[in-house]
Scaffold this motif. Structure first.
Motif, short mmCIF file in Angstrom:
data_model
loop_
_atom_site.label_atom_id
_atom_site.label_comp_id
_atom_site.label_asym_id
_atom_site.label_seq_id
_atom_site.Cartn_x
_atom_site.Cartn_y
_atom_site.Cartn_z
N GLU A 1 -3.36 -7.25 -8.47
CA GLU A 1 -3.20 -5.84 -8.08
C GLU A 1 -1.75 -5.41 -8.33
O GLU A 1 -1.48 -4.31 -8.83
CB GLU A 1 -3.56 -5.69 -6.61
CG GLU A 1 -3.47 -4.26 -6.10
CD GLU A 1 -3.50 -4.18 -4.58
OE1 GLU A 1 -4.35 -4.84 -3.98
OE2 GLU A 1 -2.63 -3.48 -4.02
N THR B 1 4.07 8.88 0.58
CA THR B 1 3.58 7.61 1.12
C THR B 1 2.08 7.71 1.42
O THR B 1 1.32 6.78 1.12
CB THR B 1 4.35 7.25 2.42
OG1 THR B 1 5.74 7.25 2.11
CG2 THR B 1 3.95 5.90 2.96
N LEU C 1 0.84 -1.21 0.00
CA LEU C 1 0.00 0.00 0.00
C LEU C 1 0.87 1.25 0.00
O LEU C 1 0.59 2.23 -0.69
CB LEU C 1 -0.93 0.02 1.22
CG LEU C 1 -2.16 -0.86 1.16
CD1 LEU C 1 -2.94 -0.79 2.46
CD2 LEU C 1 -3.08 -0.48 0.01
N THR C 2 1.93 1.23 0.80
CA THR C 2 2.78 2.42 0.87
C THR C 2 3.71 2.52 -0.33
O THR C 2 4.16 3.60 -0.67
CB THR C 2 3.63 2.42 2.16
OG1 THR C 2 4.32 1.18 2.25
CG2 THR C 2 2.78 2.62 3.39
N ASP C 3 4.01 1.40 -0.95
CA ASP C 3 4.85 1.45 -2.14
C ASP C 3 4.29 0.45 -3.16
O ASP C 3 4.65 -0.73 -3.17
CB ASP C 3 6.30 1.07 -1.79
CG ASP C 3 7.20 1.06 -3.02
OD1 ASP C 3 6.74 1.48 -4.10
OD2 ASP C 3 8.36 0.63 -2.91
N PRO C 4 3.39 0.93 -4.02
CA PRO C 4 2.74 0.02 -4.98
C PRO C 4 3.72 -0.60 -5.97
O PRO C 4 3.36 -1.51 -6.69
CB PRO C 4 1.73 0.91 -5.71
CG PRO C 4 1.66 2.17 -4.95
CD PRO C 4 2.93 2.31 -4.18
N ALA D 1 -4.10 3.71 -3.18
CA ALA D 1 -4.22 2.24 -3.23
C ALA D 1 -5.55 1.80 -2.62
O ALA D 1 -6.22 0.91 -3.15
CB ALA D 1 -3.05 1.60 -2.50
#
Lengths: 341, 271
Positions: A218, B195, A184-187, B202
């Motif tokens: 994803e 971030t 989530l923090t780094d796709p 996301a």
């Protein structure tokens, strides 16, 4: 409002047209993401002095996953993501070991009748029989602890067990939120997607292939050029017996691997039989790429046509000179070889 | 024969801008932040020197140290630009030094532009010094790691634009909110904004309404996009022309907009 001010604000309004397409962080490989480099850094005394400072947040999260895997017991920094991903074991990486995705594909290839005879790790998170070292705990055992009562208290209060005892490993379920957070923090954290999806598909209880597939897809949506994710997607689809989709996924993985592989720079390493240490293409990338082309050929032979499998194998052989497994496959296909099991 | 002394009774706008710039640079050097940065860098360099004596074990550790040094240079110069930019106008108003400046033939826009250029230059000077110092580990390892020089050039150019962006945003913030709030908000956004954006995007993508939100979030400046140094130390090659020019344009647009909004706000402000 002056003209230049109107122009600046107008450009800002229109800027998402191109700014949403800016992806400077989207690339394969890289020292900060490569496991071999990560281990080298972790083994450095200097990195230890710097207090586990790492180049990115996800690296810290990988360390966190190690703690979770050992039910909170803090062992010395000793990260081997291959082993964690494939067996739940923390161990010294044996020389020449390959990426976990590639290991799995080797296993698949063996099942298809083309693999070498060598030890494999199970993937259920419990059952493993390979040798491993015995890293020390961060909290020392009584015989080597000079702190007396303070040490006794710390061992009683904090999660601790004697490092000479077999490690207690959790099922890996607790790790899943960390991989979720990582991605989530780094796709563009391809490795986070790979290992997260791996754990999802490898749970011995409540194995969730659908969730694993969703997770890896994803990852593909965020990293469309990541061939290792396509390879894992193929593996999951194969396990779900969606064979046609699996065949297409393997094929896509192989094509992406062919595009990504810097042939001219990699081939000298292969010819001289040495480890590949290019920053943007390492042993791990190479193993994944080879797994992708082999599985593309194998799945084509198994679920498509033999002629097409031979055509693919010959084409891939031009780019992957020196791949013995592929040559065996070609010989088998040319001679009408053993049928796929 | 003595040379006649000529006096410029009223300095030109260019002279006024130069004076502004000089003032900001002097003030930056006098402020304690500058020395705090120097102390931090000295600690880093002491660590590197110790590492040099003990020995840098492998190339990965060298690159790790290099990344640490460059990241520190990048972070410090941006924070310095932010702190310097955030106090410029409020302090000048509070100390009433802005009045003699604006009494001269210097428009408010030019005053703002001068302040922005000077703050950016101050950040840039710090960045240049720290960047050079961050290459110290290189001398303690016999083999040079394979790093792309064009990528380095791109990373530095994008960082310069990024410094301009944070300077403009800090000036804008100083006109519309109290200094403490400005520094805290912009500082936090600089550190974790990228971030946070990724996280929100996301989550939205998972719930199926990601695209509109992605468009909306694109109006927030993303400093994470502008830091290319990890890409550089990762050993990756340069960006293609479109991506590189896109990043420069991205920074320029946000800088231009922040300056435009600052000018509008400053012109309406009674002094």
């Amino acid at each position: 409002m002056k003209l230049w001010q109107s122009v600046a604000l107008g450009l800002l309004v229109m800027s998402p047209i191109f700014s949403t397409r800016l992806t400077p962080g989207l690339y394969e490989g890289g020292r900060s993401r490569d496991e071999h480099d990560r281990e080298a850094r972790n083994s450095s005394a200097l990195a230890t002095i710097l207090g586990e400072v790492r180049t990115n947040m996800s690296d810290l999260m990988f360390i966190k996953t190690e703690r979770y895997l050992h039910a909170g017991v803090a062992y010395m920094p000793h990260i081997d993501m291959d082993e964690i991903a494939s067996s739940g074991e923390i161990a010294d990486k044996p020389k020449g070991s390959m990426d976990f995705a590639a290991k799995f594909v080797e296993h698949e290839a063996e099942a298809a009748g083309t693999g070498d005879d060598h030890d494999h790790h199970d993937h259920d998170g419990h059952d493993h029989d390979h040798e491993h070292g015995s890293p020390g705990t961060l909290i020392p055992p009584p015989e080597s602890d000079f702190r007396g009562l303070v040490g006794v208290m710390q061992r009683a209060v904090k999660p601790w067990q004697d490092p000479s005892q077999p490690h207690v490993h959790t099922t890996g379920k607790e790790l899943l939120p960390w991989y979720r957070l990582m991605t989530l923090t780094d796709p563009h954290n391809v490795r986070g997607y790979l290992i997260g999806a791996w754990w999802l598909k490898s749970q011995s209880v409540n194995k969730d292939l659908d969730e694993a597939l969703k997770f890896v897809q994803e990852g593909i949506a965020n990293n469309p050029r990541a061939f290792a994710l396509k390879l894992l997607e193929g593996n999951i689809l194969k396990e779900k017996e969606r064979t046609e989709e699996a065949r297409l996924a393997y094929r896509a993985a192989a094509e992406l691997a062919l595009e990504a592989r810097p042939h001219e720079r990699v081939q000298p390493f292969i010819d001289e039989d040495k480890s590949i240490t290019l920053p943007d293409w390492t042993d791990y990338n190479e193993e994944d790429a080879r797994a992708a082309i082999r599985m593309a050929v194998l799945s084509e032979r198994e679920y498509g046509s033999t002629d097409e499998a031979l055509r693919l194998a010959l084409r891939y052989n031009e780019g992957f000179l020196g791949d013995g497994r592929l040559r065996i496959l070609i010989e088998e296909l040319e001679g009408g070889g053993p049928p796929a099991p | 024969m003595a040379t006649p002394i000529t006096h410029t009774a009223i300095p030109s706008s260019a002279n006024a801008l130069l004076l502004l710039g000089r003032g900001v640079m002097i003030e930056t050097i006098r402020r304690k932040e500058f020395y705090v940065l120097l102390i931090f860098m000295a600690i880093y360099m002491t660590g590197i020197l110790i590492a040099g004596i003990v020995g840098v074990e492998n190339e990965q550790t060298l690159v790790f140290l290099l990344n640490l040094g460059i990241s520190f240079a990048y972070l410090s110069s941006h924070l310095l630009a932010l702190l310097t930019g955030a106090r410029q106008i409020p302090f000048e108003i509070e100390n009433r030094t802005i009045y003699p400046l604006l009494a001269k033939p210097l428009s408010r826009e030019n005053y703002l532009f001068g302040k922005w250029a000077a703050v950016t230059a101050a950040g840039l000077a710090v960045f240049a010094v720290l960047l050079v110092m961050s290459y110290l580990p290189w001398f303690f390892f016999p083999k040079s790691p394979s790093l792309s020089i064009p990528m380095m050039v791109q990373a530095v150019l994008v960082s310069i634009v990024s410094l301009g962006m944070i300077s403009a945003l800090s000036l804008l913030g100083s006109l519309v909110m109290p200094q403490g709030v400005n520094v805290t908000l912009l500082g936090l956004w600089f550190l974790v904004g990228s971030t946070a954006k990724n996280l929100v995007e996301a989550r939205a993508m998972l719930s199926g309404n990601g695209e509109p939100l992605k468009w909306v979030l694109a109006y927030l400046p993303d400093f994470g996009l502008m830091n290319l140094f990890t890409r550089y130390t990762d050993g990756i090659g340069p960006l293609d022309a479109m991506q590189f020019l896109g990043l420069l344009a991205y920074g320029a647009i946000f800088t231009g907009c922040a300056m435009a909004l600052s000018a509008i706000s400053f012109n309406k402000r009674p002094l």
